[in-house]
Design a protein around this motif. Structure first.
Motif, mmCIF file in Angstrom:
data_model
loop_
_atom_site.group_PDB
_atom_site.id
_atom_site.type_symbol
_atom_site.label_atom_id
_atom_site.label_comp_id
_atom_site.label_asym_id
_atom_site.label_seq_id
_atom_site.Cartn_x
_atom_site.Cartn_y
_atom_site.Cartn_z
ATOM 1 N N ASP A 292 -55.749 64.184 3.130
ATOM 2 C CA ASP A 292 -55.633 64.389 1.676
ATOM 3 C C ASP A 292 -55.609 63.059 0.931
ATOM 4 O OD1 ASP A 292 -55.724 67.083 1.004
ATOM 5 O OD2 ASP A 292 -53.654 67.431 1.559
ATOM 6 N N VAL A 293 -54.837 62.104 1.445
ATOM 7 C CA VAL A 293 -54.776 60.784 0.827
ATOM 8 C C VAL A 293 -56.168 60.165 0.775
ATOM 9 C CG1 VAL A 293 -53.958 58.414 1.169
ATOM 10 C CG2 VAL A 293 -52.372 60.330 1.411
ATOM 11 N N ALA A 294 -56.894 60.243 1.879
ATOM 12 C CA ALA A 294 -58.241 59.678 1.931
ATOM 13 C C ALA A 294 -59.185 60.422 0.988
ATOM 14 C CB ALA A 294 -58.771 59.727 3.363
ATOM 15 N N VAL A 305 -67.124 60.275 0.949
ATOM 16 C CA VAL A 305 -66.182 60.363 2.067
ATOM 17 C C VAL A 305 -65.378 59.079 2.177
ATOM 18 C CG1 VAL A 305 -67.956 59.566 3.693
ATOM 19 C CG2 VAL A 305 -65.962 60.802 4.553
ATOM 20 N N ARG A 306 -64.124 59.226 2.567
ATOM 21 C CA ARG A 306 -63.263 58.089 2.864
ATOM 22 C C ARG A 306 -62.505 58.410 4.152
ATOM 23 N NH1 ARG A 306 -64.321 54.488 0.605
ATOM 24 N NH2 ARG A 306 -63.345 54.362 -1.427
ATOM 25 N N VAL A 307 -62.588 57.501 5.127
ATOM 26 C CA VAL A 307 -61.837 57.635 6.364
ATOM 27 C C VAL A 307 -60.482 56.966 6.167
ATOM 28 C CG1 VAL A 307 -61.791 57.149 8.837
ATOM 29 C CG2 VAL A 307 -63.961 57.658 7.716
ATOM 30 N N TYR A 308 -59.427 57.670 6.547
ATOM 31 C CA TYR A 308 -58.067 57.188 6.303
ATOM 32 C C TYR A 308 -57.809 55.830 6.959
ATOM 33 C CZ TYR A 308 -53.023 56.745 6.763
ATOM 34 O OH TYR A 308 -51.739 56.263 6.746
ATOM 35 N N HIS A 309 -57.091 54.966 6.236
ATOM 36 C CA HIS A 309 -56.493 53.764 6.823
ATOM 37 C C HIS A 309 -55.159 53.537 6.117
ATOM 38 C CE1 HIS A 309 -57.826 51.425 3.269
ATOM 39 N NE2 HIS A 309 -58.946 52.112 3.376
ATOM 40 N N ARG A 310 -54.277 52.802 6.750
ATOM 41 C CA ARG A 310 -52.884 52.733 6.300
ATOM 42 C C ARG A 310 -52.739 52.138 4.906
ATOM 43 N NH1 ARG A 310 -49.438 54.385 9.954
ATOM 44 N NH2 ARG A 310 -50.002 54.409 12.165
ATOM 45 N N GLU A 311 -53.650 51.273 4.493
ATOM 46 C CA GLU A 311 -53.544 50.684 3.160
ATOM 47 C C GLU A 311 -53.631 51.737 2.062
ATOM 48 O OE1 GLU A 311 -55.402 49.640 5.570
ATOM 49 O OE2 GLU A 311 -54.668 47.619 6.031
ATOM 50 N N ASP A 313 -52.045 54.498 1.937
ATOM 51 C CA ASP A 313 -50.754 55.127 1.667
ATOM 52 C C ASP A 313 -50.088 54.535 0.439
ATOM 53 O OD1 ASP A 313 -50.697 57.060 3.635
ATOM 54 O OD2 ASP A 313 -49.903 55.695 5.139
ATOM 55 N N HIS A 314 -50.033 53.197 0.376
ATOM 56 C CA HIS A 314 -49.382 52.544 -0.759
ATOM 57 C C HIS A 314 -50.150 52.824 -2.048
ATOM 58 C CE1 HIS A 314 -47.035 49.677 -3.031
ATOM 59 N NE2 HIS A 314 -48.137 49.019 -3.365
ATOM 60 N N ARG A 315 -51.479 52.745 -1.954
ATOM 61 C CA ARG A 315 -52.291 53.017 -3.135
ATOM 62 C C ARG A 315 -52.109 54.452 -3.590
ATOM 63 N NH1 ARG A 315 -58.566 52.334 -2.279
ATOM 64 N NH2 ARG A 315 -57.740 50.528 -1.124
ATOM 65 N N SER A 316 -51.994 55.354 -2.624
ATOM 66 C CA SER A 316 -51.840 56.766 -2.960
ATOM 67 C C SER A 316 -50.502 57.047 -3.625
ATOM 68 C CB SER A 316 -51.965 57.600 -1.684
ATOM 69 O OG SER A 316 -51.656 58.938 -1.934
ATOM 70 N N ILE A 317 -49.457 56.372 -3.147
ATOM 71 C CA ILE A 317 -48.134 56.577 -3.747
ATOM 72 C C ILE A 317 -48.160 56.182 -5.221
ATOM 73 C CG2 ILE A 317 -45.755 55.750 -3.749
ATOM 74 C CD1 ILE A 317 -45.967 55.560 -0.695
ATOM 75 N N LEU A 318 -48.730 55.002 -5.506
ATOM 76 C CA LEU A 318 -48.778 54.539 -6.896
ATOM 77 C C LEU A 318 -49.635 55.455 -7.751
ATOM 78 C CD1 LEU A 318 -49.148 50.687 -6.339
ATOM 79 C CD2 LEU A 318 -47.075 51.985 -6.870
ATOM 80 N N THR A 319 -50.845 55.775 -7.248
ATOM 81 C CA THR A 319 -51.743 56.627 -8.012
ATOM 82 C C THR A 319 -51.172 58.026 -8.155
ATOM 83 O OG1 THR A 319 -53.644 55.372 -7.226
ATOM 84 C CG2 THR A 319 -54.079 57.578 -8.106
#
Length: 589
Positions: A292-294, A305-311, A313-319
């Motif tokens: 979902d984040v990706a 398409v976006r393949v998940y990577h850990r970076e 997570d932080h961007r998703s929290i803010l957005t």
């Protein structure tokens, strides 16, 4: 022998392939052979021509024969399924043992009754037809209910309840191969507009068509699941995470082709987020959350398409926090508009206002667009924001009309708004709802908004022009649009960017030449020219000498809240005596 013949007859009636028919006959024969072997080892001499003399003491032996039948039967089925799925025998057998045990018991339990009845007289077997049919009907009903519980009723795909089971199946299958399972969350863009404008029947037809294309685009070993609404999940067997993105892009080619439904030609795009089992999570909940984040990052960036990577997570929290907060703010009516006047350069008469959104945040105070627009402008919330701004602007324009102020309002819209095939119709409906004329609204677009779904954008702009709504090209000369756009688009206003205006009196001849060219170009296409960011009388004088039609900026007035803007307009137009009458009319209404 009778059972084998019945099996052959049933498989032929269902037109099963020869290899499946052969397997089922062998499975049945070997299972009954195992049961017969147990009876023979116990000393039974029974045969089809010489039935055994059953006594209650023989029930344990009958049960042992039935167990032998069941063990061999389920072992053969588990082996076949394991070979097909590429999984271990134990994983496949353990996964199906309870279901097969129940069905086998149902069959074996009736066996002794048939033997007892046949020992009395074979003619009485006809009495068992109805009970056996009822047992079959009840079993089939149970299976149908179980299937429906795990199947999406609209598309026929597996549903959310079955997703975890499918993931477990495929994870066991690839565990020994070193391959990967990619969980892909698929979200259809602009699907809500299809439902809102064409109705739920067309929306359902579109979902069925998308489901069919997804199913046709994946391989037999992959799975397609519908979560609900316009969301799907793909389970793809891939070599690695990089390949997953490439596979999804190929699938998107099939999904993005136009759909002809009920005489309407529709196009739909999808945004996909990918998470890989074992690398991005070991359970369904974690994989779904990260996919979902990706997916939302793909949607925000305009990618497929976006393949998940850990970076992410932080961007998703803010957005995610900001988007959620803004949605809450719109519901709580925290958005407000400030209005920047536009005046004619020759006589300084008011010719319109530009609406600028502000967010009266409960804890952070009044936020300018720069504090939230860059984050949400590529998300689905941007369209909701545009709708809210248009509604506020049209409502205020209607209030000004009641005050005797014929002041058109300009509203900025994004590329995603223009790519929405229903956008123009919704704007026209809003104008009519507020009792306004098409000329009371001007739609402002930037050159950046012209980079995207060109055909859809041109169609939307043509629809605005056909309805009589003016179009303004903002910040001309700072984006990527070519002069060809001006010949293709029904532009009625061209704005000179504030950067050019600021440098206009700095002794830079090139800037003057650029501004002069823009103004001449506007005149050539019959459009009004408006200079932005005019702050000094010197800038005003130079623009007037170059033939600029209008200006906006701090020299005229800063952006003002609606009440302050209303007082300013009434003072400039001399219509102040109408305000009390209009207020009284609104109070009575």
């Amino acid at each position: 022998m009778a059972i084998v013949l019945a099996t052959v007859t049933g498989e032929l009636a269902r037109r099963k392939p020869l290899h499946k028919l052969t397997y089922n006959v062998a499975q049945c024969s070997l299972s009954f052979l195992a049961a017969w072997g147990v009876l023979r080892l116990a000393g039974w001499e029974a045969s089809p021509l010489l039935p055994a003399d059953l006594r209650p003491a023989d029930l344990l032996l009958v049960a042992a024969a039935g167990l032998a039948y069941h063990v061999v039967n389920i072992g053969l089925v588990g082996t076949a399924l394991a070979l097909i799925a590429g999984s271990t025998w134990w994983a496949t057998t353990a996964d199906n043992v309870w279901w097969y045990t129940r069905t086998t018991l149902a069959v074996l339990a009736i066996g002794p009754l048939i033997v007892v009845v046949s020992m009395v007289h074979a003619g009485f077997l006809i009495l068992l037809v109805l009970p056996l049919w009822l047992i079959y009907a009840v079993a089939k009903l149970s299976l149908d209910r179980e299937l429906r519980a795990s199947t999406d009723s609209l598309t026929g795909l597996a549903n959310r309840d079955r997703l975890e089971h499918l993931l477990e199946e495929r994870s066991a299958a690839v565990a020994r191969t070193g391959r990967r399972i990619a969980l892909c969350v698929v979200d259809l863009d602009r699907f809500k507009e299809v439902n809102d404008t064409l109705g739920h029947a067309t929306g359902d037809a579109l979902l069925r068509a998308v489901a069919a294309r997804l199913t046709a685009a994946v391989r037999e070993d992959d799975a397609v699941v519908r979560l609900g609404g316009d969301e799907f999940v793909l389970l793809l067997d891939v070599d690695d995470r990089a390949v997953a993105g490439t596979v999804v892009e190929r699938i998107a080619v099939h999904v993005h082709r136009p759909y002809d439904l009920a005489g309407v030609r529709l196009e739909v795009a999808m945004s996909v987020g990918v998470a890989v089992l074992g690398e991005d999570g070991d359970d369904l909940d974690t994989l779904m959350r990260r996919a979902d984040v990706a997916m939302y990052d793909a949607k925000a960036s305009g990618e497929i398409v976006r393949v998940y990577h850990r970076e992410l997570d932080h961007r998703s929290i803010l957005t995610g926090e900001l988007v959620a907060d803004l949605r809450r703010g719109m519901t709580a009516r925290e958005l407000e508009l400030h209005y920047r006047p536009q005046v004619s350069i020759p006589d300084r008469a008011v010719i319109g206002v530009e609406a600028l959104v502000r967010w009266q945040h409960p804890t952070r105070g009044l936020l300018a667009p720069g504090a939230f627009l860059p984050v949400i402008e590529r998300t689905a919330t941007m369209r909701q924001l545009t709708t809210e701004v248009l509604e506020l602007a049209l409502a205020q324009c209607a209030r000004w009309r009641r005050l005797g102020l014929g002041v058109p309002v300009s509203v900025n819209v994004s590329m995603h708004d223009l790519a929405d095939v229903t956008f123009a119709d919704r704007v026209v409906a809003g104008i009519a709802r507020h009792g306004l004329a098409a000329g009371d609204l001007c739609i402002e677009i930037t050159e950046q908004a012209l980079v995207g779904d060109t055909d859809e954008i041109i169609a939307t702009l043509d629809a605005f022009a056909a309805a009589g709504i003016r179009l303004s090209l903002d910040d001309f000369g700072t984006g990527h649009a070519s002069l060809t756009w001006l010949s293709l688009l029904p532009i009625s206003e061209v704005k000179v960017d504030r950067g050019f205006v600021a440098d206009l009196v700095e002794g830079r001849p090139a800037v003057g030449a650029i501004v002069r060219s823009v103004l001449e170009l506007a005149r050539a296409i019959g459009a009004r020219s408006v200079a932005e960011g005019v702050e000094t009388e010197t800038q005003w004088a130079v623009l007037e000498s170059l033939g600029c039609d209008a200006a906006q900026g701090w020299l005229t007035a800063r952006p003002m809240p609606q009440d302050e803007a209303t007082d300013w307009l009434l003072e400039r137009t001399g219509s102040g005596d109408h305000r009390a009458d209009a207020d009284d009319a609104e109070t009575v209404a």
